[in-house]
Design an enzyme around this catalytic site. Structure first.
Site, PDB file in Angstrom:
ATOM      1  N   GLY A  20       0.798  -1.043   0.033  1.00 44.99           N
ATOM      2  CA  GLY A  20      -0.167   0.059  -0.207  1.00 44.99           C
ATOM      3  C   GLY A  20       0.981   1.262   0.147  1.00 44.99           C
ATOM      4  O   GLY A  20       0.572   2.114   0.468  1.00 44.99           O
ATOM      5  N   ASP A 190      -2.545  -0.806  17.200  1.00 47.10           N
ATOM      6  CA  ASP A 190      -3.559   0.524  17.738  1.00 47.10           C
ATOM      7  C   ASP A 190      -2.902   1.621  18.059  1.00 47.10           C
ATOM      8  O   ASP A 190      -2.177   1.479  18.953  1.00 47.10           O
ATOM      9  CB  ASP A 190      -4.358  -0.318  19.088  1.00 47.10           C
ATOM     10  CG  ASP A 190      -5.289   0.887  19.421  1.00 47.10           C
ATOM     11  OD1 ASP A 190      -5.238   2.006  19.377  1.00 47.10           O
ATOM     12  OD2 ASP A 190      -6.272   0.257  19.695  1.00 47.10           O
ATOM     13  N   HIS A 191      -3.009   2.397  16.988  1.00 46.66           N
ATOM     14  CA  HIS A 191      -1.979   3.626  17.183  1.00 46.66           C
ATOM     15  C   HIS A 191      -1.944   4.482  18.397  1.00 46.66           C
ATOM     16  O   HIS A 191      -1.019   5.155  18.811  1.00 46.66           O
ATOM     17  CB  HIS A 191      -1.951   4.411  15.814  1.00 46.66           C
ATOM     18  CG  HIS A 191      -2.884   5.576  15.897  1.00 46.66           C
ATOM     19  ND1 HIS A 191      -4.377   5.255  15.607  1.00 46.66           N
ATOM     20  CD2 HIS A 191      -2.982   7.042  16.162  1.00 46.66           C
ATOM     21  CE1 HIS A 191      -5.002   6.181  15.648  1.00 46.66           C
ATOM     22  NE2 HIS A 191      -4.474   7.237  16.133  1.00 46.66           N
ATOM     23  N   LYS A 195       1.179   6.322  21.528  1.00 42.82           N
ATOM     24  CA  LYS A 195       1.027   7.886  21.718  1.00 42.82           C
ATOM     25  C   LYS A 195       1.714   8.094  22.976  1.00 42.82           C
ATOM     26  O   LYS A 195       1.612   7.118  24.179  1.00 42.82           O
ATOM     27  CB  LYS A 195      -0.442   8.190  22.092  1.00 42.82           C
ATOM     28  CG  LYS A 195      -1.121   8.521  20.635  1.00 42.82           C
ATOM     29  CD  LYS A 195      -2.649   9.055  20.958  1.00 42.82           C
ATOM     30  CE  LYS A 195      -3.343   9.169  19.742  1.00 42.82           C
ATOM     31  NZ  LYS A 195      -3.276  10.001  18.651  1.00 42.82           N
ATOM     32  N   GLU A 229     -13.534  14.624  19.016  1.00 44.54           N
ATOM     33  CA  GLU A 229     -12.621  15.242  17.521  1.00 44.54           C
ATOM     34  C   GLU A 229     -13.431  16.440  17.152  1.00 44.54           C
ATOM     35  O   GLU A 229     -14.699  16.405  17.113  1.00 44.54           O
ATOM     36  CB  GLU A 229     -12.520  14.242  16.648  1.00 44.54           C
ATOM     37  CG  GLU A 229     -11.633  12.879  16.956  1.00 44.54           C
ATOM     38  CD  GLU A 229     -11.722  11.864  16.175  1.00 44.54           C
ATOM     39  OE1 GLU A 229     -10.886  12.096  15.015  1.00 44.54           O
ATOM     40  OE2 GLU A 229     -12.397  10.961  16.001  1.00 44.54           O
ATOM     41  N   HIS A 253      -9.115   1.890  20.352  1.00 46.87           N
ATOM     42  CA  HIS A 253      -8.719   2.725  21.112  1.00 46.87           C
ATOM     43  C   HIS A 253      -9.099   3.021  22.383  1.00 46.87           C
ATOM     44  O   HIS A 253      -8.285   3.108  23.594  1.00 46.87           O
ATOM     45  CB  HIS A 253      -8.673   4.267  20.524  1.00 46.87           C
ATOM     46  CG  HIS A 253      -8.230   4.177  18.756  1.00 46.87           C
ATOM     47  ND1 HIS A 253      -7.210   3.312  18.532  1.00 46.87           N
ATOM     48  CD2 HIS A 253      -8.687   4.655  17.861  1.00 46.87           C
ATOM     49  CE1 HIS A 253      -7.116   3.634  17.224  1.00 46.87           C
ATOM     50  NE2 HIS A 253      -7.967   4.512  17.012  1.00 46.87           N
TER      51      HIS A 253
HETATM   52  C1  BG6 Z   1      -8.770   6.414  13.769  1.00 47.91           C
HETATM   53  C2  BG6 Z   1      -9.934   6.457  13.489  1.00 47.91           C
HETATM   54  O1  BG6 Z   1      -8.236   5.111  14.102  1.00 47.91           O
HETATM   55  O2  BG6 Z   1      -8.261   7.166  14.894  1.00 47.91           O
HETATM   56  C3  BG6 Z   1     -10.146   7.642  13.072  1.00 47.91           C
HETATM   57  O3  BG6 Z   1     -10.264   5.523  12.339  1.00 47.91           O
HETATM   58  C4  BG6 Z   1      -9.996   8.884  14.130  1.00 47.91           C
HETATM   59  O4  BG6 Z   1     -11.645   8.102  12.563  1.00 47.91           O
HETATM   60  C5  BG6 Z   1      -8.411   8.624  14.362  1.00 47.91           C
HETATM   61  O5  BG6 Z   1     -10.120  10.022  13.722  1.00 47.91           O
HETATM   62  C6  BG6 Z   1      -8.267   9.297  15.817  1.00 47.91           C
HETATM   63  O6  BG6 Z   1      -6.870   9.461  15.775  1.00 47.91           O
HETATM   64  P1  BG6 Z   1      -6.177  10.781  16.579  1.00 47.91           P
HETATM   65  O7  BG6 Z   1      -4.540   9.870  16.719  1.00 47.91           O
HETATM   66  O8  BG6 Z   1      -6.192  11.613  15.608  1.00 47.91           O
HETATM   67  O9  BG6 Z   1      -6.829  10.820  18.028  1.00 47.91           O
END
Ligand code: BG6
Length: 510
Positions: A20, A190-191, A195, A229, A253
């Site tokens: 990708g 899971d990003h 953090k 958000e 998350h």
């Molecule tokens: C992603 C979601 O996993 O996380 C998005 O798919 C969301 O919809 C985002 O906006 C939020 O991530 P962050 O790092 O901006 O808080």
């Protein structure tokens, strides 16, 4: 002082393969992350980034695109010398990885040739930044073509979310993946776990003597996890219609944050010890009864409104969204972790898109003292709060009551405040940098293990089943607002309120 690394990959070179390679995630996050890791010397000198895509681009063309993307998205600007070094390690491989199974054998030949040029044995790190329906297929083909060998710890795959679209499909995907790979070779992203302040939760909890004795139902009244958000669905309508807030934010998350806040101390800091405790907390998370009435949960969907001074459309008119969609873009709920530590403590979670602010925050609200002494005289005193600020500012503060300076004896609240991105401004690595680095180091504690995901899916499905009959008229909050009024009522009914903690002045400028 650094954490003793239980999980180094010493003496290895790195081949990072991105499936990708022409996609949005690669350009916005992965290439800038690799640039910084290389620029800061955090990866071995013998390191290549191989972007794999279906577009017909020459390597030179791809490198120019990468240069522009890194410039645009880097967290701290770029240095030309570092940029040249990064680009010299970046390659583009055109490959029909979906329609042409034969392309993998060809790729293997190319890869082995390049691998043999390195002195140190290589870690092969595959990052799947593709649509989720291709995760299983790519992993199977990598295995069939011995690009990855099962149980070879140097062959690893990083998988983006969403991992499945429900419990059944997640199980199916997992079965495909574990046929090809050992659990230890799989890094499910899971990003949020990358953090800074999320990584800090365990350090705060277990690196101080003052919190742990209080971290239970005897002293904590409630816990609030907020993820607000200002963004809408940003052109991802088709995906969002399938996921909604439950699968987009809660399943991953927010439940990961809940697990880190509520887990027991691990026996040691090994990844499996940490994940064992997280999964226990998720197992203790009470499932909802499938009663069809959405009790203890407020869902919402944004209508038109004004966001950050600009008029914005409602969810139902976003591209690829059904005009009568009932997909929620907001959720607030009361969760309970039914174990000895947390019995009776409500854990309120709320998350939504197109709200009045961007903020991810965890508030631990301590119990008030009984009405004696200062609490008798100054009844209105707020409770002590420990606030962990995840973003946009990073830090934590502890709100306590103290005497107001002056002749009159008055009480007021003060904050003991630690704002991290003031001290280290510009130096906070992006989540993906950390995640790639930790995957290279084979530190899987920042990734979700299958059993954690399975528990999370079960919880989310229990929410869906309970609320199956809907009943909440959408849209029910205006874009740019605080969200649906029902979310406030949820807490008011229990004699509580959402803590809207504004950052102390010092942190707000960032
Ligand atoms: C992603 C979601 O996993 O996380 C998005 O798919 C969301 O919809 C985002 O906006 C939020 O991530 P962050 O790092 O901006 O808080």
């Amino acid at each position: 002082m650094t954490l003793k690394n239980h999980h180094e990959t010493p003496g290895r070179s790195l081949l990072m393969m991105i499936f990708g390679g022409t996609g949005d995630l690669t350009h916005r996050k992965l290439l800038p992350a690799m640039y910084h890791l290389i620029a800061e010397g955090r990866l071995p000198e013998e390191c290549s980034v191989i972007s794999i895509g279906r577009r017909d681009l020459t390597e030179a063309e791809y490198r120019e695109q990468a240069r522009a993307s890194v410039k645009e998205h880097s967290r701290s600007g770029v240095d030309e010398q570092h940029m040249e070094r990064f680009l010299s390690k970046l390659h583009y491989k055109r490959m029909e990885f979906i329609s042409d199974p034969g392309s993998y054998a060809e790729f293997r030949e190319w890869l082995e040739k390049n691998e043999s040029l390195y002195k140190a044995p290589a870690v092969r790190l595959f990052f799947l930044a593709v649509a989720p329906e291709f995760f299983g297929l790519i992993v199977q083909r990598l295995r069939q073509n011995q690009l990855i060998v099962k149980r070879n710890p140097d062959h690893r795959v990083m998988i983006e979310k969403p991992f499945g679209s429900d419990l059944a499909s997640a199980r199916e995907l997992n079965a495909t993946i574990t046929e090809a790979l050992d659990e230890k070779q799989v890094y499910r992203i899971d990003h949020y776990l990358g953090k800074e302040m999320i990584r800090n939760i365990l350090a705060i909890r277990f690196g101080n003597s003052i919190f742990e004795p209080l971290w239970n139902h005897h002293y904590i009244d409630n816990i609030q996890i907020t993820s607000a958000e200002t963004l809408g669905v940003e052109g991802r309508g088709a995906y969002y219609e399938q996921s909604g807030i439950l699968k987009d934010m809660l399943q991953n998350h927010l439940l990961q944050i809940l697990a880190l806040i509520t887990m027991e101390p691990p026996a040691d800091l090994m990844p499996e010890s940490i994940r064992d405790e997280k999964v226990k907390a998720l197992r203790a998370l009470r499932r909802y009864e499938p009663v069809g009435v959405c009790a203890g949960i407020a869902m919402g969907q944004y209508g038109p409104g004004t966001s950050l001074g600009k008029p914005v459309p409602g969810y139902r008119v976003e591209p690829d969204v059904a005009p009568d969609s009932t997909v929620p873009t907001y959720i607030a709920l009361r969760a309970s972790v039914d174990n000895f530590r947390w019995g009776g403590v409500p854990i309120y979670i709320r998350a939504g898109k197109r709200l009045d602010r961007r903020r991810t925050q965890i508030v631990i609200e301590f119990k008030r003292l009984p009405g004696v002494n200062y609490y008798q005289e100054f009844r209105e005193q707020p409770p002590n709060l420990l606030v962990i600020e995840v973003q946009p500012a990073e830090g934590m503060y502890f709100q306590i009551n103290a005497k107001k300076p002056g002749n009159e004896f008055r009480m007021n609240q003060v904050e003991l405040n630690y704002s991290q991105n003031i001290r280290f401004q510009g130096n906070v690595p992006e989540a993906y940098e950390q995640l790639i680095l930790e995957a290279f180091r084979a530190n899987s504690s920042l990734f979700t293990r299958w059993d954690e995901l399975e528990q999370s899916w079960q919880f989310v499905e229990s929410v869906e089943q309970m609320c199956a009959e809907g009943g909440q008229a959408f849209p029910n909050y205006a874009a740019g607002s605080r969200g649906p009024a029902r979310a406030d009522r949820l807490l008011h009914e229990e004699g509580r309120e959402w803590r809207e903690i504004d950052l102390p002045e010092s942190a707000r400028n960032h």
